[in-house]
Each structure stands twice: as C-alpha cells, then as structure tokens.
Design an enzyme around this catalytic site. Sequence first.
Site, PDB file in Angstrom:
ATOM      1  N   ASP A 134      66.251  13.353  23.163  1.00  0.00           N
ATOM      2  CA  ASP A 134      66.676  11.959  22.919  1.00  0.00           C
ATOM      3  C   ASP A 134      65.498  10.995  22.752  1.00  0.00           C
ATOM      4  O   ASP A 134      65.657   9.793  22.904  1.00  0.00           O
ATOM      5  CB  ASP A 134      67.608  11.486  24.043  1.00  0.00           C
ATOM      6  N   GLU A 135      64.318  11.519  22.431  1.00  0.00           N
ATOM      7  CA  GLU A 135      63.116  10.698  22.498  1.00  0.00           C
ATOM      8  C   GLU A 135      62.159  11.041  21.354  1.00  0.00           C
ATOM      9  O   GLU A 135      61.929  12.215  21.085  1.00  0.00           O
ATOM     10  CB  GLU A 135      62.452  11.073  23.821  1.00  0.00           C
ATOM     11  N   ASP A 173      64.016   5.816  22.678  1.00  0.00           N
ATOM     12  CA  ASP A 173      64.669   6.641  23.697  1.00  0.00           C
ATOM     13  C   ASP A 173      66.147   6.251  23.782  1.00  0.00           C
ATOM     14  O   ASP A 173      66.480   5.085  23.964  1.00  0.00           O
ATOM     15  CB  ASP A 173      63.982   6.418  25.051  1.00  0.00           C
TER      16      ASP A 173
END
Length: 336
Positions: free
Chosen positions: A102-103, A4
């Site tokens: 973003d993960e 993350d």
Amino acid sequence: MHIDMDAFYAAVEERDSPELKGRPVVVGASPKGGKGRGVVSTANYLARKYGIHSGMPISIAYRKCPSAVFLPVNMRKYHAVSQEIMGIVRKHGEKFEQVSVDEAFLELHKSYDEAAEIAKKVKEEIKERERLTCSIGIGPNKLVAKIASDYRKPDGLTVVKPEDVLSFLSPLNVRKIPGIGPKTEAALKARGIETVRQLRATPLFALKEWFGDKFGGYFHEMARGIDESPLEEEREAKSAGAEHTFDEDTNDRTKIYGVLAQMARAVVKPLKNQKFKTIAIKIRYENFETHTAQRTLKHYSGSYEESLEVAKKLLEPFLQKNRKIRLIGLSVRKFG
Ligand code: TTP
Ligand code: MG
C-alpha cells in the site's frame, strides 16, 4: 512524494461491503470469541479509537471491542487493488518505487507547488477509480516524504519544503523516524531523548557509542532530515513470507517442521521463476519473546526444498524441550 493508503485492508473491505459503514472493522486472524491466537493485520480508524492496532493479538482486540466486525485477510483481493493503485501512481512521476502493498515513492522533477497539484490529482484519481483514500507527503528526499505522508492521516497531504525540514521534524517524537522502533525509542528515552530536536542536539560520538557506527551515523543524519538514498525502480516486491500461530503453544518438532514445510511451499511456489538469495525465520515463544535469524546464500535459489532445509537449520537452535513455541514465520528476499 510518498503515498500510503489509509487503513488499507480495512478500507478495501469497507468499500466492498456497505453494511460495514460506521462500524469498527478489524482485519486479521479469527477472534474465536476472544480465544483466537493470531494478530490484527489492520483496523479502520473507528476501531483504532478503541486502542486496536496492527500487530496486536486478536484476543486483545476482541476484548477491547467485541462488537467490532472481524474479517479474515483476503490477500488476493488486496494485491489486485494494490496493482490498480500502483498503476495510477506510477504514471505521474519520473521514477517510481513500490515499497509495500500500500506504499510507494514517486520522484518528480517539479516545483513544490506543481508537486502538490500532482498529489491532488493522484488522490482524486485513486478516489474516483478505486473509491479509496490515501495520504501523501512531499519533501526533498525519501525520508522527509515518508514522515510527511504519515503526518495527517487519513486523506492527508503534507508538503515540506527544504527550508522547512528542520522545523517540521523538530517537535516530532523520534519514533516517527523510519528505522526507530520500540527498542531504540526506549533506549533513547532512557537517555532523555524523546523528540527529533533532542536527537539533533545529541553529539554524533554519543550516538555512535550507544548504537554503533552505522546506526549512530544514520540517526545523526535522520535528525537533520538528511537522506540521499535514490528510488529503487523495478523492485516488484522486497520479500515474500508467511507466519503461523499454533492453535496451542507447542514444542513438538514434528508439528513445527510440518508447519514450516507448508509455509515454505506457500511462500516459494507462487514466486514461480523468481529467484531469491536470503531466507529468514521468526520464532515467538509462549512468553512472546521473539527471535529472528537469516542466511544469505552464495547463489540465487528458487527451490522449495532448499529454503526448507535452510529454514530448518535456522530454527534448530531455538527448539528446546522446555520452551513452547507460539508462532513461526518464514520469509525469502533479495530477489534476483
Ligand atoms: P500500513 O500502511 O502500515 O497500515 P494501514 O494502511 O492499515 O493504515 P494507515 O492508515 O496507518 O497507513 O500497512 C498497510 C497494510 O499492511 C495494512 O492495511 C495491513 C498490512 N499490515 C499487516 O498485515 N501487519 C502489520 O503489522 C502492518 C503494520 C500492516
Ligand atoms: Mg497504509
């Protein structure tokens, strides 16, 4: 492994504008001198020290730190950076699943020590090539890996071996469990349950009685670090959506439907030939009371007209003469 990015949108902005170094940065709606009506998308860690966080009304963020740098959301840029990062991550594992901008999850068939080395490599490569930091968690399943990546942010690496899962989870607040939001947290707290250890000590029948069979069962398993869900590969995006905060609270149907039409266009057109099945709306009244509704079609659709029509039907029961609306949102998902 769960990866993350740290303060993602804000970190990208800081990277690209050296003059932001050492300053609190808030990415989101325009604060308009404290009169802005949208929300914070994210804040860098310096701004978080002032109590600013994702989802907070921008006006409150402005009050907490008027001297912060407020920047608009540049989604095109974050998507481009995201693609570069996901390209780096995916080549390090057997299976890859991107969860959001973003993960991502990575499945590794390695020892824990080897996995930790790979995590360090991923972090180095992202730092070198993109000049950004991320936090990584490693565990026996997606649940534990995700909780672990959040454990030491920013720039963290947390490895939880199977034999350490219970001692790792026990002292954590139940809120750290994905799926337990503010409402469930409050409901558990009202019954004296605040930590995962306390959740684990709660009998299954009680959890089922309070939260229903499905969620009661989930919480019972999660408290034990049990999660057998596999990685879902080739899932480009889970959903696409947009939200709009009105400049002034409104109950003007023409205005509301006008904005809904704009949103439907903005959400559906960029999907090109990608088809979807579920259409959802969100509505927030002036007192911040928020509702969502959704419909899953029998077929896959790619039509702007159809999504608008369904969205209107979903919105209709919430449009009342005596209640003004602050925000509406529209999203589509279940891509085929
Ligand atoms: P997160 O990973 O939740 O947050 P973050 O990367 O900013 O910070 P952290 O270091 O705690 O991981 O979300 C990723 C991005 O998604 C975030 O940079 C902005 C966007 N986002 C929103 O637009 N609205 C939201 O409510 C949240 C939670 C995130
Ligand atoms: Mg993040």
